[in-house]
Write an enzyme that holds these catalytic residues in place. Structure first.
Site, PDB file in Angstrom:
ATOM      1  N   HIS A   1       0.827  -1.205   0.000  1.00 19.61           N
ATOM      2  CA  HIS A   1       0.000   0.000   0.000  1.00 19.61           C
ATOM      3  C   HIS A   1       0.860   1.253   0.000  1.00 19.61           C
ATOM      4  O   HIS A   1       0.462   2.289  -0.526  1.00 19.61           O
ATOM      5  CB  HIS A   1      -0.977  -0.014   1.177  1.00 19.61           C
ATOM      6  CG  HIS A   1      -2.134  -0.918   0.925  1.00 19.61           C
ATOM      7  ND1 HIS A   1      -2.236  -2.152   1.488  1.00 19.61           N
ATOM      8  CD2 HIS A   1      -3.196  -0.775   0.098  1.00 19.61           C
ATOM      9  CE1 HIS A   1      -3.342  -2.736   1.042  1.00 19.61           C
ATOM     10  NE2 HIS A   1      -3.939  -1.925   0.204  1.00 19.61           N
TER      11      HIS A   1
ATOM     12  N   GLU B   1     -11.988 -10.013  -4.478  1.00 18.08           N
ATOM     13  CA  GLU B   1     -10.549 -10.107  -4.288  1.00 18.08           C
ATOM     14  C   GLU B   1     -10.150 -11.348  -3.505  1.00 18.08           C
ATOM     15  O   GLU B   1      -8.982 -11.639  -3.324  1.00 18.08           O
ATOM     16  CB  GLU B   1     -10.007  -8.835  -3.619  1.00 18.08           C
ATOM     17  CG  GLU B   1     -10.767  -8.388  -2.398  1.00 18.08           C
ATOM     18  CD  GLU B   1     -10.344  -7.001  -1.905  1.00 18.08           C
ATOM     19  OE1 GLU B   1      -9.321  -6.476  -2.355  1.00 18.08           O
ATOM     20  OE2 GLU B   1     -11.058  -6.456  -1.037  1.00 18.08           O
TER      21      GLU B   1
ATOM     22  N   ASP C   1      -5.212  -7.922  -4.450  1.00 14.25           N
ATOM     23  CA  ASP C   1      -5.395  -8.990  -3.471  1.00 14.25           C
ATOM     24  C   ASP C   1      -5.749 -10.304  -4.144  1.00 14.25           C
ATOM     25  O   ASP C   1      -5.283 -11.358  -3.718  1.00 14.25           O
ATOM     26  CB  ASP C   1      -6.485  -8.599  -2.458  1.00 14.25           C
ATOM     27  CG  ASP C   1      -5.929  -7.671  -1.399  1.00 14.25           C
ATOM     28  OD1 ASP C   1      -4.828  -7.968  -0.885  1.00 14.25           O
ATOM     29  OD2 ASP C   1      -6.560  -6.642  -1.095  1.00 14.25           O
TER      30      ASP C   1
ATOM     31  N   CYS D   1     -10.284  -2.528 -10.361  1.00 12.06           N
ATOM     32  CA  CYS D   1      -9.659  -1.376  -9.723  1.00 12.06           C
ATOM     33  C   CYS D   1      -8.298  -1.688  -9.098  1.00 12.06           C
ATOM     34  O   CYS D   1      -7.761  -0.883  -8.354  1.00 12.06           O
ATOM     35  CB  CYS D   1     -10.594  -0.743  -8.700  1.00 12.06           C
ATOM     36  SG  CYS D   1     -11.090  -1.873  -7.407  1.00 12.06           S
TER      37      CYS D   1
END
Ligand code: PEP
Ligand code: MG
Length: 577
Positions: free
Chosen positions: A196, A439, A463, A510
């Site tokens: 992240h 995910e 993920d 996304c």
């Protein structure tokens, strides 16, 4: 001038940056261990006093520069650091170590830091334990002030440029806050391009190199660095030739931006006229402005967890409402997809809500699992989102969905929150679209049951790839295994997209893959017609779409899915390049 050397790392966020190193792991800083002579003691005490003053002044200057939305949060964080600097537990011990122990200031600082760190490590409370990082940052700042011993010529350039943070890892919260203050680039010895922190770095357009194993050993605070986030190269003490390469990069960037500018207001259409929807991923207000400027059709993913990081109390309903309302307003009538809290895994928050100490955080109480276990916190967020829905079309997206039952539970909570808000006199829209992030492989495989309960789905390839391939997205050592082009990933993507089409429900992708123009033709071939990405990628992807022949790519799908290896997939794609 010190001589040039190069450290190799892996690319994580494109771009080049020239700046001075700031090492954020003071435990790793080399210190002079020779004992002081009697006559040196008072000079050393004075050196330390000056360094402490410099650190105090730097923090004050940073504080004075603050304005805008982040001022309160970042201010709190800087105040905490100022308090540590003035805390006798840190400072008095230092002078004693120099005077009585004859330690040099750098070593005394390191010893104090290690002592305090050990005390923090022994604390049970995860929040207090996490504050150990603050001590590291403060000690690092004082060490940096002590270590300003680079040559004058280098310092002259360094004083004109910003900072490149160098650390073992850099927490997403630190990226979010520190980069506001003159940080031009990031280097980590560990980490991965899919962390992240790396996503945030790309979002902030901050060049980042990860996996530069030797960086902390080889670099010293204030070394002048040129980093290349596209090649993963870190040049210490760059030569005139390196600097010429940097200037060339800047010129190319300017040309590239000009070329892309014509795609700002162009429609997102393939060569054969098929409209492809482009949405923006966002986590901060600057992303929203850029999304609008680059013609996004709305926000496809607003990551709310960044509101919860680096702070002591949870954001209350009013604060969350104001944030989500601003997202809705910024989109000016276009849809704003707010993702509910996805804390857990590498996004452990300072409030202790998501515990980083879980034995296996990526497979632990993360995303909707945490939300449903803490309904009072989740309800606060849902209420804030529902209220924001009065200011524009707001869609609710739920992360880490594994089963249809979780969606039903969320729907139930939304209905209750809406009822309560209405009876308290709030204007709430009749319907809010509810979507699931796909995910978790189980959700992808057993999709029809989930599909029946949602209005749309968003595929989270970051993920999905890690869980499908059992390869931690944050583990650099698994970089080869973590491959969104693995045939198993493509097969699952094709299945999800087809299931969405059969159910006549919108499917957006996304994950980071959506913003990489290299994979635009591939995703179009698999049938994807809605992408959500960081706004800085929108123009490049729109440019890539304009070069795609939709019908021809769709005819390739079967061959792509038959390919047994990544190389095979790339060969098929090369036939249309
Ligand atoms: C994903 O997993 O692909 C995603 C978009 O969510 P995040 O990166 O925030 O986990
Ligand atoms: Mg995710």
């Amino acid at each position: 001038m010190s001589s040039r050397f190069v450290i190799a790392g892996s690319p994580a966020a494109r771009g080049m940056a020239l700046g001075r190193a700031r090492l954020v792991q003071p435990s790793q800083i080399r210190v002079d261990e020779r004992p002081l002579a009697e006559t040196e003691i008072e000079t050393e005490v004075e050196r330390l006093r000056l360094a402490l003053d410099t650190a105090r002044n730097e923090l004050k200057a940073l504080r004075d520069k603050l304005h805008g939305a982040l001022a309160r949060e970042v201010g709190e964080f800087i105040d905490a650091h100022s308090l540590i600097l003035d805390d006798p537990a840190l400072t008095e011990g230092l002078f004693t170590l120099i005077r009585q122990g004859r330690y040099r200031a750098g070593l005394a600082l390191k010893m104090q830091r290690d002592r305090l760190a050990a005390a923090f490590d022994a604390i049970d409370d995860p929040y207090l334990r996490s504050r150990r990082e603050d001590i590291d940052h403060v000690v690092g700042r004082v060490q940096a002030a002590l270590n300003r011993d680079t040559t004058r010529a280098e310092r002259q350039i360094a004083s004109r440029v910003g900072t490149i943070l160098v650390g073992d890892t850099i927490a997403p919260a630190d990226v979010a806050h520190l980069t506001e203050h003159g940080v031009l680039g990031l280097v980590t010895t560990g980490g991965s391009p899919l962390s992240h922190s790396a996503i945030l770095a790309r979002s902030l357009r901050l060049p980042m190199v990860v996996g530069a194993r030797e960086a902390l050993e080889m670099l010293t605070d204030d070394d002048l660095l040129l980093i290349d986030g596209a090649s993963g190269e870190i040049v210490a003490h760059p030569t005139a030739q390196d600097l010429a390469r940097y200037r060339q990069f800047q010129r190319e960037q300017a040309r590239h931006q000009d070329a892309l500018a014509r795609f700002k207001h162009a429609p997102s259409r393939t060569l054969d006229g098929v409209h492809v929807h482009l949405y923006a991923n966002a986590e901060m207000p600057a992303d929203l402005a850029l999304a609008r400027a680059c013609g996004a059709e709305g926000v496809g993913l607003y990551r709310t967890e960044f509101l919860f990081l680096q702070r002591r109390e949870l954001p209350d309903e009013e604060e969350q409402f104001a944030t989500y309302r601003d997202v809705a307003l910024a989109m000016g009538g276009a849809p704003a997809t707010i993702r509910t809290l996805d804390l857990g895994a590498d996004k452990a928050d300072a409030t202790g809500l998501a515990l980083a100490s879980e034995p296996n955080p990526a497979l632990g109480v993360r995303g909707v699992r945490l939300a449903l276990r803490r309904p009072e916190i989740f309800a606060t967020q849902l209420r804030a989102i529902l209220r924001a829905g009065a200011f524009g079309p707001v869609r609710i997206l739920v992360p880490m969905i594994t089963s249809a039952a979780e969606i039903s539970a969320v729907r139930g909570m939304i209905a209750t929150c809406a009822r309560e808000l209405r009876s308290a006199g709030h204007e709430i829209a009749d319907h809010h679209e509810l979507g699931a992030m796909i995910e978790v492989p189980a959700a992808a495989i057993a999709l029809p049951a989930i599909m029946r309960k949602v209005d749309f789905i968003a595929i989270g390839t970051n993920d999905l790839t890690q869980y499908l391939l059992a390869a931690d997205r944050n583990n650099d050592a698994l970089g080869d295994l973590y491959d969104p082009l693995h045939p198993a990933v493509l097969k699952l993507l094709a299945q999800i997209i087809a299931a969405g089409a059969r159910a006549r429900k919108p499917v957006t992708l996304c994950g980071e893959m959506a913003g990489d123009p290299r994979w635009t033709p591939l995703l179009i071939a698999l049938g994807l017609t809605a992408f959500s990405m960081h706004p800085s990628s929108l123009l490049e992807v729109r440019q890539a779409i304009a070069a795609c022949d939709h019908a021809r790519l769709r005819r390739l799908a079967a061959r792509l899915l038959r390919a047994q290896t990544r190389a095979g997939i790339e060969r098929v794609l090369a036939t249309v390049a």
